[in-house]
Motif scaffolding. Structure first.
Motif, PDB file in Angstrom:
ATOM      1  N   ASP A  35       0.851  -1.183   0.000  1.00 20.18           N
ATOM      2  CA  ASP A  35       0.000   0.000   0.000  1.00 20.18           C
ATOM      3  C   ASP A  35       0.890   1.238   0.000  1.00 20.18           C
ATOM      4  N   LEU A  36       0.291   2.407  -0.157  1.00 21.70           N
ATOM      5  CA  LEU A  36       1.077   3.634  -0.335  1.00 21.70           C
ATOM      6  C   LEU A  36       1.934   3.978   0.889  1.00 21.70           C
ATOM      7  N   PRO A  37       1.404   3.924   2.120  1.00 19.35           N
ATOM      8  CA  PRO A  37       2.266   4.218   3.269  1.00 19.35           C
ATOM      9  C   PRO A  37       3.476   3.283   3.351  1.00 19.35           C
ATOM     10  N   THR A  38       3.276   1.993   3.075  1.00 18.20           N
ATOM     11  CA  THR A  38       4.395   1.042   3.119  1.00 18.20           C
ATOM     12  C   THR A  38       5.395   1.332   2.012  1.00 18.20           C
ATOM     13  N   LEU A  39       4.908   1.657   0.812  1.00 14.31           N
ATOM     14  CA  LEU A  39       5.798   2.004  -0.293  1.00 14.31           C
ATOM     15  C   LEU A  39       6.684   3.184   0.074  1.00 14.31           C
ATOM     16  N   ILE A  40       6.092   4.209   0.669  1.00 15.34           N
ATOM     17  CA  ILE A  40       6.859   5.401   1.056  1.00 15.34           C
ATOM     18  C   ILE A  40       7.818   5.076   2.186  1.00 15.34           C
ATOM     19  N   ASP A  41       7.350   4.338   3.185  1.00 20.64           N
ATOM     20  CA  ASP A  41       8.218   3.986   4.316  1.00 20.64           C
ATOM     21  C   ASP A  41       9.423   3.162   3.861  1.00 20.64           C
ATOM     22  N   ASP A  42       9.197   2.201   2.988  1.00 20.42           N
ATOM     23  CA  ASP A  42      10.303   1.372   2.493  1.00 20.42           C
ATOM     24  C   ASP A  42      11.306   2.235   1.739  1.00 20.42           C
ATOM     25  N   TYR A  43      10.799   3.151   0.931  1.00 20.98           N
ATOM     26  CA  TYR A  43      11.697   4.029   0.175  1.00 20.98           C
ATOM     27  C   TYR A  43      12.525   4.888   1.135  1.00 20.98           C
ATOM     28  N   LEU A  44      11.881   5.489   2.115  1.00 22.36           N
ATOM     29  CA  LEU A  44      12.589   6.374   3.046  1.00 22.36           C
ATOM     30  C   LEU A  44      13.600   5.621   3.900  1.00 22.36           C
TER      31      LEU A  44
END
Length: 334
Positions: free
Chosen positions: A215-224
């Motif tokens: 999901d979008l929050p996980t995608l962003i967290d993984d990237y960061l």
């Protein structure tokens, strides 16, 4: 009126999920041409008026797509250039001398930057016209000096902001990175700067796994977690800040991260002084990312093949992934 721009090949998705034509912003770094000369040429070609924003910045207004910016790519000098000099003659002379000394050093290291507004896809050819115009006027690019770590960046507007779309683009870019990097032949000076560092291996393996569809929050967290920096060939921080500012600012306070609904592609050199060079080759390579991202079956197969390649350990040194990409997964690439 400026002449009609030449056409460039369009991506498979030319409109956003809201139905508007997608846009692309382009940034070109160069020297060999004075700030006001550069500004005047662009303003005349694009039918714009010029505003002097500071001693080192110019804003070109009047384009329906938005403002063009011409500036010295130095945060320190831009900050100094926005400040009024002291009224006291002695203080003014001291400040002016210090600024001139910094500028003297910067002239051989810091480029002028031309920043376009977000141009509709059907106007992107105007960038090629400007490149030819500025080359004729004496603009110099990355290859002119060893210290010219100058790039060409472009910012394609995302077709949609849902997690699956963005994940597909990241997967496609990571699968194609070795091939794109090989074709780009990045200048040694730019590689030293770390501006276009590759993604960490652990992140590449994570995202290219065929079952990675977060999901979008996980995608962003993984990237960061793996990339709390702008120094990536495909910088996703502006997009992620646009989508979830608090989440991004919890990891990095970099004031240069500007929120916008675009991919920030930073890899190509700016070779503006080389005859015949323009946006087209780098744009066509980016289109392979667009095409792979929007072909689900081919993307999943390519990710599986890339995972197998990465799993070979040292054996992958004898297996050219770019060659396999061209033969198996990039039917239209040349």
């Amino acid at each position: 009126m400026p002449p009609e721009p030449s056409a460039l090949t369009l991506p498979p998705l030319t409109r956003t999920s809201e139905g508007a034509q997608r846009r692309v912003g382009v940034e070109l770094e160069m020297n060999g041409i004075e700030l006001d000369h550069l500004t005047r040429l662009v303003a005349e070609h694009c039918g714009c008026s010029v505003e002097q924003t500071s001693r080192y910045e110019r804003t070109l207004t009047g384009d329906p797509a938005g403002d063009w910016i011409v500036e010295l790519d130095s945060s320190l000098l831009k900050k100094m250039g926005r400040a009024e000099r002291p009224q006291d003659p002695a203080s003014a002379e001291l400040v002016s001398s210090a600024e001139d000394a910094i500028m003297w050093v910067a002239e051989s290291l810091v480029p002028y930057e031309l920043v376009s507004p977000p141009l509709p896809l059907d106007r992107l050819g105007v960038i090629n016209e400007l490149i030819a115009l500025l080359r004729d006027a004496g603009a110099k690019g990355t290859a002119d000096r060893l210290t010219n770590a100058f790039g060409m960046q472009f910012n394609p507007e995302v077709p949609a902001t849902d997690a699956r779309t963005l994940t597909a683009y990241l997967k496609a870019f990571l699968c194609l990175y070795d091939w794109i990097h090989e074709r780009a032949r990045i200048n040694f000076a730019r590689r030293l700067t770390t501006y276009v560092d590759p993604f960490p291996g652990a992140y590449v393996r994570k995202v290219t796994a065929p079952d990675y569809w977060p999901d979008l929050p996980t995608l962003i967290d993984d990237y960061l977690q793996h990339n709390p920096t702008r120094n990536r060939a495909l910088d996703m921080l502006p997009l992620f800040r646009h989508l979830d500012e608090d989440r991004v600012l919890a990891h990095t306070q970099d004031e240069l991260i500007k929120a916008r609904p675009t991919f920030h592609y930073r890899l190509p050199d700016c070779l503006i002084d080389q005859p015949g060079w323009d946006l087209t080759p780098a744009w066509n390579d980016w289109l392979e990312v667009e095409k792979l991202a929007n072909d689900q079956d081919r993307l999943q197969g390519c990710c599986s093949a890339y995972q197998a390649h990465l799993g070979q350990g040292l054996g992958r040194l004898l297996d050219s992934w770019p060659e396999r990409l061209v033969s198996d997964w990039l039917p239209d690439a040349s």
